[in-house]
Design a protein around this motif. Structure first.
Motif, PDB file in Angstrom:
ATOM      1  N   LEU A  26       0.873  -1.246   0.087  1.00  0.00           N
ATOM      2  CA  LEU A  26       0.042   0.023   0.006  1.00  0.00           C
ATOM      3  C   LEU A  26       0.792   1.334   0.107  1.00  0.00           C
ATOM      4  N   TYR A  31      -6.922  -1.124   5.184  1.00  0.00           N
ATOM      5  CA  TYR A  31      -6.852  -2.125   3.949  1.00  0.00           C
ATOM      6  C   TYR A  31      -6.652  -1.511   2.504  1.00  0.00           C
ATOM      7  N   ASP A  32      -6.853  -0.032   2.593  1.00  0.00           N
ATOM      8  CA  ASP A  32      -6.578   0.730   1.601  1.00  0.00           C
ATOM      9  C   ASP A  32      -6.062   1.999   1.720  1.00  0.00           C
ATOM     10  N   ASP A  89      -7.096   5.974   0.601  1.00  0.00           N
ATOM     11  CA  ASP A  89      -7.848   7.035  -0.043  1.00  0.00           C
ATOM     12  C   ASP A  89      -7.407   8.337  -0.062  1.00  0.00           C
ATOM     13  N   ARG A 108      -9.651   3.597  -9.218  1.00  0.00           N
ATOM     14  CA  ARG A 108      -9.015   2.759  -8.288  1.00  0.00           C
ATOM     15  C   ARG A 108      -7.591   2.306  -9.058  1.00  0.00           C
ATOM     16  N   HIS A 166      -4.522  -0.580  -8.540  1.00  0.00           N
ATOM     17  CA  HIS A 166      -3.992  -1.635  -7.694  1.00  0.00           C
ATOM     18  C   HIS A 166      -2.391  -1.762  -7.989  1.00  0.00           C
ATOM     19  N   LEU A 175      -4.463  -5.114  -3.791  1.00  0.00           N
ATOM     20  CA  LEU A 175      -4.230  -3.868  -2.760  1.00  0.00           C
ATOM     21  C   LEU A 175      -4.301  -2.634  -3.374  1.00  0.00           C
ATOM     22  N   HIS A 176      -5.008  -1.640  -3.133  1.00  0.00           N
ATOM     23  CA  HIS A 176      -5.310  -0.589  -3.848  1.00  0.00           C
ATOM     24  C   HIS A 176      -5.385   0.869  -3.199  1.00  0.00           C
ATOM     25  N   ASP A 207      -7.855   4.310  -3.650  1.00  0.00           N
ATOM     26  CA  ASP A 207      -8.989   4.659  -4.257  1.00  0.00           C
ATOM     27  C   ASP A 207      -8.771   6.166  -4.610  1.00  0.00           C
TER      28      ASP A 207
END
Length: 485
Positions: free
Chosen positions: A311, A350-351, A353, A395, A397, A404-405, A407
């Motif tokens: 990430l 987990y992401d 933003d 998104r 990745h 895993l990304h 946004d």
């Protein structure tokens, strides 16, 4: 009094049943009956587990320890091939289940009847009385000592501390103080009680020393190091092909072991790191997230370190591409919260933003390509840009395989308020005054500097409520709260 045949038969049946009950449930403290294999007899059984089918010293090692004499058991997944001639009295325990045999470790007392076991590396030679001295040191040891180690060869063992950070999927090694070892570095014979070994979930998984050290550390077991050493056999040099095979098998076994033990990162005593989790070539470590609560949170763990690393790399790549293209962006939601609290991603997130100005989308070649083609686009460094299926946002990745990304949420001003066209119903998903972005300010995040709203605390309290910075919480407290771990 005359005994009838029926009475005699009845008495015989009762006696036979009593005998069977006695054989099955003997009273505590009684001597083992002949109808059941003895358990816990004094002595040490030698287990030969860490060896290769090729270029081994299995015959010599087994013969030398069997001459002490002590029970010797060769343990392998399948019978060694090419076949190895084992000395008389040395038995073979096969671990791979077979449909026509009972589970191999369902009743370990059928294979190991002594109270202690010694796991002996291939190529070791015995010293009369040393196994017994190791056993006595274990039984006389105070506190939490459950393992005793003795070196093999002339190089002394290095005592190590081993700290397990289960929530962070990490095993951390460091220099150990004398008498406070949790692991050792170097080739060693390891002795422990038979009942302790077979109470472990992975008692004979290779590499055996690492498997035992980690499982022992989870249980708080101590390790005592003996100064006396076992000799190493004189062996011809391993061929280059044999060395290549050994190294590849060792790496495969270690990765499999770490997967089974739930460890994705090792920090070695010299500061080097070994990683066992996901990469660009693999899927991420967790599946689809439901109710904003990843499965690992329900298991009492946080985001795997390999996922956090991916990430961070993705966020750095995306922000770099946006800045180079002149796209105005800012840290959003939980990512801004992590930046203010820690200067990093929140350890259970987990992401990542990011908000962007919708009118700037066409400035970024990758976003423009996605918008024009309506299909995902892979950039030169293997990151995958796409339009999200859930709504009007983008998104990026980590790779085609690893989702895993980051946004990217396109906002636009309307009457001095930043709004957007897709709302997913998250509590923090609200409009905000554009004044928070005039100007945007740099902020440390995930190992680089990202752009963020000015007055980040007020921005976060608008999104999450008062005290958001000082009071961390999981993404969906209705499913699981932080304090429940």
């Amino acid at each position: 009094m005359r005994v009838t045949p029926c009475q005699a038969a009845l008495a015989g049946a009762i006696g036979l049943n009593l005998l069977l009950l006695y054989c099955t449930w003997r009273g505590p403290g009684g001597s083992p009956p002949s109808c059941r294999p003895p358990r816990g007899v004094p002595g040490v059984t030698v287990l030969l587990r860490d060896f290769e089918d090729f270029e081994n010293d299995l015959t010599g090692t087994a013969r030398s320890f069997a001459s002490l004499p002590v029970p010797v058991l060769v343990v392998a997944e399948t019978a060694p091939y090419p076949p190895v001639p084992l000395p008389a009295g040395v038995n073979l325990l096969l671990l791979r289940p077979a449909a026509d045999r009972p589970p191999p470790l369902a009743r370990p007392e059928l294979h190991v009847r002594t109270r202690h076991v010694a796991l002996v590396p291939d190529g070791t030679r015995p010293v009369p009385g040393l196994l017994e001295r190791m056993r006595d040191a274990l039984e006389e040891g105070a506190g939490d000592t459950r393992l005793v180690a003795a070196p093999v060869g002339s190089v002394p063992l290095r005592c190590l501390e081993l700290r397990l950070e289960a929530r962070a999927w990490t095993a951390r090694y460091g220099p150990g103080a004398p008498g406070l070892c949790r692991a050792v570095e170097g080739t060693a014979v390891l002795l422990l009680r038979t009942r302790d070994l077979f109470a472990l979930p992975f008692p004979l998984t290779r590499p055996v020393p690492t498997a035992l050290f980690v499982q022992a550390a989870f249980r708080g077991w101590g390790l005592r190091v003996m100064p006396a050493a076992f000799p190493a056999a004189r062996r011809p040099p391993v061929s280059p092909h044999g060395r290549w095979k050994t190294e590849n098998l060792a790496e495969t076994r270690r990765r499999r072991l770490m997967r089974d033990l739930g460890i994705k990162r090792e920090v070695l005593a010299d500061g080097r790191e070994r990683w066992y989790g996901c990469s660009k070539e693999t899927a991420r470590c967790f599946g689809t997230v439901h109710a904003r609560t990843p499965q690992y949170l329900l298991a009492g763990r946080w985001t795997p370190p390999c996922c956090l690393r991916a990430l961070r790399e993705t966020a750095r790549h995306v922000t770099g591409a946006l800045e180079a293209a002149g796209v105005r962006y800012w840290l959003e939601g939980g990512s801004l919260l992590g930046a203010v609290r820690l200067g990093d991603i929140i350890p259970w997130d987990y992401d990542v933003d990011l908000g962007i100005y919708r009118e700037d989308v066409g400035k970024c070649r990758w976003l423009a390509a996605v918008a024009a083609a309506g299909e995902p686009v892979e950039d030169a460094e293997g990151f995958l840009w796409e339009k999200a299926a859930e709504g009007d946002f983008y998104r990026v990745h980590y790779s085609q395989s690893n989702r895993l990304h980051v946004d990217l949420w396109p906002f636009y001003p309307r009457g001095g308020v930043m709004t957007k066209d897709t709302w997913l119903g998250h509590p923090q998903d609200v409009e905000f005054p554009e004044s928070f972005l005039r100007p945007r300010v740099p902020m440390p995040f995930a190992g680089f500097t990202a752009m963020a709203p000015n007055n980040a605390r007020a921005f976060l309290e608008l999104k999450f409520g008062p005290g958001a910075v000082e009071n961390p919480e999981y993404p969906n407290p209705a499913v699981k709260r932080l304090g429940q771990d």
